[in-house]
Design a protein around this motif. Structure first.
Motif, PDB file in Angstrom:
ATOM      1  N   GLY A  33      14.768  17.260  25.889  1.00 26.23           N
ATOM      2  CA  GLY A  33      13.723  18.221  25.201  1.00 26.23           C
ATOM      3  C   GLY A  33      13.766  17.347  23.452  1.00 26.23           C
ATOM      4  O   GLY A  33      12.211  18.202  23.062  1.00 26.23           O
ATOM      5  N   THR A  34      13.790  15.707  23.371  1.00 27.06           N
ATOM      6  CA  THR A  34      13.873  16.079  21.947  1.00 27.06           C
ATOM      7  C   THR A  34      12.540  14.839  22.016  1.00 27.06           C
ATOM      8  O   THR A  34      12.202  14.117  20.837  1.00 27.06           O
ATOM      9  CB  THR A  34      15.022  15.384  21.169  1.00 27.06           C
ATOM     10  N   ASP A  35      12.046  14.194  23.402  1.00 25.34           N
ATOM     11  CA  ASP A  35      10.893  13.784  23.311  1.00 25.34           C
ATOM     12  C   ASP A  35       9.644  13.731  23.405  1.00 25.34           C
ATOM     13  O   ASP A  35       9.158  14.645  24.518  1.00 25.34           O
ATOM     14  CB  ASP A  35      10.934  12.655  24.580  1.00 25.34           C
ATOM     15  N   PRO A  36       9.442  13.973  21.980  1.00 21.58           N
ATOM     16  CA  PRO A  36       8.011  13.962  21.881  1.00 21.58           C
ATOM     17  C   PRO A  36       6.344  14.051  23.335  1.00 21.58           C
ATOM     18  O   PRO A  36       5.856  14.874  22.721  1.00 21.58           O
ATOM     19  CB  PRO A  36       6.969  13.865  20.220  1.00 21.58           C
ATOM     20  N   ASP A  37       6.681  13.200  23.150  1.00 22.68           N
ATOM     21  CA  ASP A  37       6.133  12.739  24.828  1.00 22.68           C
ATOM     22  C   ASP A  37       5.988  13.135  26.078  1.00 22.68           C
ATOM     23  O   ASP A  37       4.770  14.352  26.489  1.00 22.68           O
ATOM     24  CB  ASP A  37       5.507  10.927  25.410  1.00 22.68           C
ATOM     25  N   LEU A  38       6.830  13.791  25.943  1.00 25.88           N
ATOM     26  CA  LEU A  38       7.157  14.860  27.294  1.00 25.88           C
ATOM     27  C   LEU A  38       6.430  15.707  26.926  1.00 25.88           C
ATOM     28  O   LEU A  38       6.232  16.827  27.429  1.00 25.88           O
ATOM     29  CB  LEU A  38       9.090  14.045  27.757  1.00 25.88           C
ATOM     30  N   ALA A  39       7.288  16.395  25.903  1.00 28.48           N
ATOM     31  CA  ALA A  39       6.552  18.200  25.392  1.00 28.48           C
ATOM     32  C   ALA A  39       4.989  18.479  25.791  1.00 28.48           C
ATOM     33  O   ALA A  39       5.201  19.217  25.542  1.00 28.48           O
ATOM     34  CB  ALA A  39       7.682  18.446  24.258  1.00 28.48           C
ATOM     35  N   GLU A  40       4.609  16.673  24.315  1.00 30.51           N
ATOM     36  CA  GLU A  40       3.223  17.853  24.885  1.00 30.51           C
ATOM     37  C   GLU A  40       2.721  17.102  26.231  1.00 30.51           C
ATOM     38  O   GLU A  40       1.119  17.662  26.510  1.00 30.51           O
ATOM     39  CB  GLU A  40       2.587  16.386  23.890  1.00 30.51           C
ATOM     40  N   ALA A  41       3.306  16.507  27.387  1.00 30.05           N
ATOM     41  CA  ALA A  41       2.721  16.889  28.440  1.00 30.05           C
ATOM     42  C   ALA A  41       2.984  17.796  29.544  1.00 30.05           C
ATOM     43  O   ALA A  41       2.436  18.324  30.042  1.00 30.05           O
ATOM     44  CB  ALA A  41       3.530  15.465  29.553  1.00 30.05           C
ATOM     45  N   ALA A  42       4.062  18.409  29.057  1.00 31.66           N
ATOM     46  CA  ALA A  42       4.293  19.359  29.303  1.00 31.66           C
ATOM     47  C   ALA A  42       3.815  20.903  28.892  1.00 31.66           C
ATOM     48  O   ALA A  42       3.812  22.268  29.452  1.00 31.66           O
ATOM     49  CB  ALA A  42       6.133  20.151  29.659  1.00 31.66           C
ATOM     50  N   GLY A  43       2.674  20.772  28.121  1.00 26.40           N
ATOM     51  CA  GLY A  43       2.160  21.556  27.306  1.00 26.40           C
ATOM     52  C   GLY A  43       1.917  22.228  26.146  1.00 26.40           C
ATOM     53  O   GLY A  43       1.853  22.808  25.677  1.00 26.40           O
ATOM     54  N   ARG A  46       3.024  18.600  19.660  1.00 27.98           N
ATOM     55  CA  ARG A  46       3.194  17.248  18.958  1.00 27.98           C
ATOM     56  C   ARG A  46       3.383  17.188  17.912  1.00 27.98           C
ATOM     57  O   ARG A  46       2.893  17.713  17.227  1.00 27.98           O
ATOM     58  CB  ARG A  46       2.295  15.945  19.934  1.00 27.98           C
ATOM     59  N   ARG A  47       5.214  17.701  17.701  1.00 26.06           N
ATOM     60  CA  ARG A  47       5.623  17.726  16.001  1.00 26.06           C
ATOM     61  C   ARG A  47       5.866  16.337  15.744  1.00 26.06           C
ATOM     62  O   ARG A  47       6.583  15.178  16.474  1.00 26.06           O
ATOM     63  CB  ARG A  47       6.359  18.749  16.203  1.00 26.06           C
ATOM     64  N   SER A  48       5.661  15.928  14.828  1.00 27.96           N
ATOM     65  CA  SER A  48       6.030  15.087  14.171  1.00 27.96           C
ATOM     66  C   SER A  48       7.729  15.205  13.365  1.00 27.96           C
ATOM     67  O   SER A  48       7.970  16.418  13.103  1.00 27.96           O
ATOM     68  CB  SER A  48       5.398  14.300  12.843  1.00 27.96           C
ATOM     69  N   ARG A  49       8.398  14.160  12.701  1.00 23.31           N
ATOM     70  CA  ARG A  49       9.682  14.075  12.660  1.00 23.31           C
ATOM     71  C   ARG A  49       9.594  14.756  10.962  1.00 23.31           C
ATOM     72  O   ARG A  49       8.569  14.486  10.892  1.00 23.31           O
ATOM     73  CB  ARG A  49      10.568  12.771  12.588  1.00 23.31           C
ATOM     74  N   PRO A  50      10.374  15.536  10.494  1.00 20.96           N
ATOM     75  CA  PRO A  50      10.440  15.990   9.679  1.00 20.96           C
ATOM     76  C   PRO A  50      10.689  15.196   7.906  1.00 20.96           C
ATOM     77  O   PRO A  50      10.751  14.432   8.612  1.00 20.96           O
ATOM     78  CB  PRO A  50      12.119  16.973   9.345  1.00 20.96           C
ATOM     79  N   SER A  51       9.856  15.077   6.882  1.00 21.78           N
ATOM     80  CA  SER A  51      10.353  14.548   5.902  1.00 21.78           C
ATOM     81  C   SER A  51      11.546  13.347   5.645  1.00 21.78           C
ATOM     82  O   SER A  51      12.561  15.185   5.752  1.00 21.78           O
ATOM     83  CB  SER A  51       9.092  14.920   4.725  1.00 21.78           C
ATOM     84  N   ARG A  52      11.916  12.938   4.742  1.00 18.60           N
ATOM     85  CA  ARG A  52      12.987  12.457   3.983  1.00 18.60           C
ATOM     86  C   ARG A  52      13.450  13.831   3.539  1.00 18.60           C
ATOM     87  O   ARG A  52      14.736  14.281   3.360  1.00 18.60           O
ATOM     88  CB  ARG A  52      12.471  11.213   3.773  1.00 18.60           C
ATOM     89  N   SER A  53      12.813  15.403   3.005  1.00 20.40           N
ATOM     90  CA  SER A  53      13.018  15.201   1.779  1.00 20.40           C
ATOM     91  C   SER A  53      13.994  16.728   2.683  1.00 20.40           C
ATOM     92  O   SER A  53      14.793  17.452   2.221  1.00 20.40           O
ATOM     93  CB  SER A  53      12.018  16.165   0.945  1.00 20.40           C
TER      94      SER A  53
END
Length: 69
Positions: A33-43, A46-53
């Motif tokens: 579930g944490t793989d962004p490529d798989l999430a994008e392929a499933a429709g 694509r979310r980027s990682r949260p910033s350091r803050s």
């Protein structure tokens, strides 16, 4: 022993098959579930990682807005 109508047995079999696929899909989401490529392929998006803050443990969760992260 009373016999069931064929339609009842057919619906029960379809329910078991659907439940099996639901469990299988749930396990895959838990594992990947944490793989962004798989999430994008499933429709999904694509979310980027949260910033350091946003990941900082020193900041209170109440002080951060959801949109900022």
């Amino acid at each position: 022993m009373a016999r069931r109508p064929g339609g009842v047995t057919f619906v029960a079999i379809l329910t078991w098959i659907g439940g099996f696929f639901d469990v299988l899909a749930g396990a895959l989401v838990l594992l990947f579930g944490t793989d962004p490529d798989l999430a994008e392929a499933a429709g999904g998006e694509r979310r980027s990682r949260p910033s350091r803050s946003c990941r900082s443990s020193s900041a209170s969760w109440r002080s951060r807005s959801r949109r900022a992260c």
